[in-house]
Scaffold this active site. Structure first.
Site: not given
Ligand code: GLN
Length: 324
Positions: A69, A72, A194, A246, A264
């Site tokens: 993430s 992003k 993505y 988040y 994550v």
């Molecule tokens: N690729 C992960 C997902 O879409 C990214 C989520 C994250 O890093 N919080 O679930």
């Protein structure tokens, strides 16, 4: 050049922060993407890159992991660069959700994803990049991330496949947005983009340089290359500040007080405006999907260096001033 005595204070500070948290056993590695469960929970690294391009590192800052993430904010920046803010915000909002990163939530009135830091909004931003570049979109993202890190970055095939095979929730979000024309066809290719962007391999050191590029209002301090327009950096940092962590974004704003983004795989970036970028890595995550050791290290460093955006004591700012 900065003041060498003060630079060594910074090294000593990140070393003591590292030592304080390296044996913390809290949290567990993500396993909903099966490949990520293989991460070594002992890995821990802290990297700082100043807006002048000086690097300070301790621990596992050269270990590669997938960006997840933390991609992003940078893909949001790419969309802003291609389309400008007005068009980009037709496809994403800028409101924090207080929900988990993968929540199945769109804005009730506009049907837009709430912000570009949650999965829905990030998929919408990848879709915009796809609309412009089609099959070349991944290469555009990979090369932009490489420019941000000042190093040629590659994708991890096995993490990509693992997420592609199991990412049905993200596919559901994409089809929900297809239903309301927030994204157009081809949906599968856009979700695939993505997944690929999330599987780009970085190190904590790379993340610090990427964050320092944001701190340096869009110009990479190591290469001098301008990657984002200063006005767009303002958008990126504002949504990172309100949405980047988040459902922990509020408490983070209180305790650390700088724009940040977690992923994550255990990565974390934090941006001290005009001063420095921080890149941290440690795979075990808390309930909200944020790296346990990385958060603890950031709380300590923010306190000791006076990094909070609304700091009133200015404690430690003389250390950072040595670089400016
Ligand atoms: N690729 C992960 C997902 O879409 C990214 C989520 C994250 O890093 N919080 O679930």
């Amino acid at each position: 050049m900065g003041n060498p005595a003060r630079e060594s204070i910074l090294d000593a500070l990140i070393e003591s922060t590292f030592a304080r948290h390296t044996s913390d056993q809290g949290g567990s590695t993500a396993d909903y993407i099966p490949e990520l469960a293989k991460a070594n929970p002992d890995h821990f690294g802290i990297a700082l890159a100043t807006a002048k391009g000086q690097l300070h590192t301790v621990g596992d800052t050269q270990v590669p992991f997938t960006i997840q993430s933390i991609s992003k904010p940078f893909t949001f920046g790419l969309a802003l660069g291609i389309y400008g803010p007005a068009h980009t915000y037709r496809h994403v909002g800028a409101e924090p959700t207080g929900d988990a990163f993968n929540a199945i939530v769109l804005d009730e009135d506009s049907n837009k994803p709430c912000n570009p830091m949650v999965n829905a909004g990030a998929i919408s931003m990848s879709a915009l990049v796809y609309d412009e570049y089609g099959e070349d979109a991944f290469e555009v993202i990979r090369s932009t991330f490489s420019s941000l890190a000042a190093r040629d970055l590659e994708m991890d095939e096995s993490v990509y496949r693992s997420e592609k095979e199991t990412g049905h929730r993200n596919r559901a979000l994409a089809y929900l947005m297809r239903n309301t024309n927030i994204i157009g066809d081809p949906v599968e290719e856009k979700v695939d983009l993505y997944f690929r962007q999330c599987s780009i391999l970085v190190t904590a050191r790379d993340l610090a340089v990427m964050a320092a590029t944001l701190a340096n209002v869009g110009t990479n301090p190591l290469t001098g290359e301008q990657i984002f327009e200063p006005l767009h950096v303002r958008h990126i940092l504002a949504v990172m500040f309100t949405c980047g962590m988040y459902d922990y974004a509020g408490r983070w704003a209180v305790d650390v007080g700088v724009p940040a983004k977690s992923g994550v795989s255990g990565g974390l970036i934090a941006v001290v405006n005009r001063q420095m970028g921080m890149g941290l890595f440690s795979p075990p995550l808390d309930q909200r999907g944020n790296s346990v050791r990385s958060i603890k290290a950031c709380i300590d460093l923010a306190e000791e260096l006076g990094l909070h955006a609304f700091e009133f004591t200015n404690a430690g700012s003389s250390v950072l001033n040595a670089y400016l």
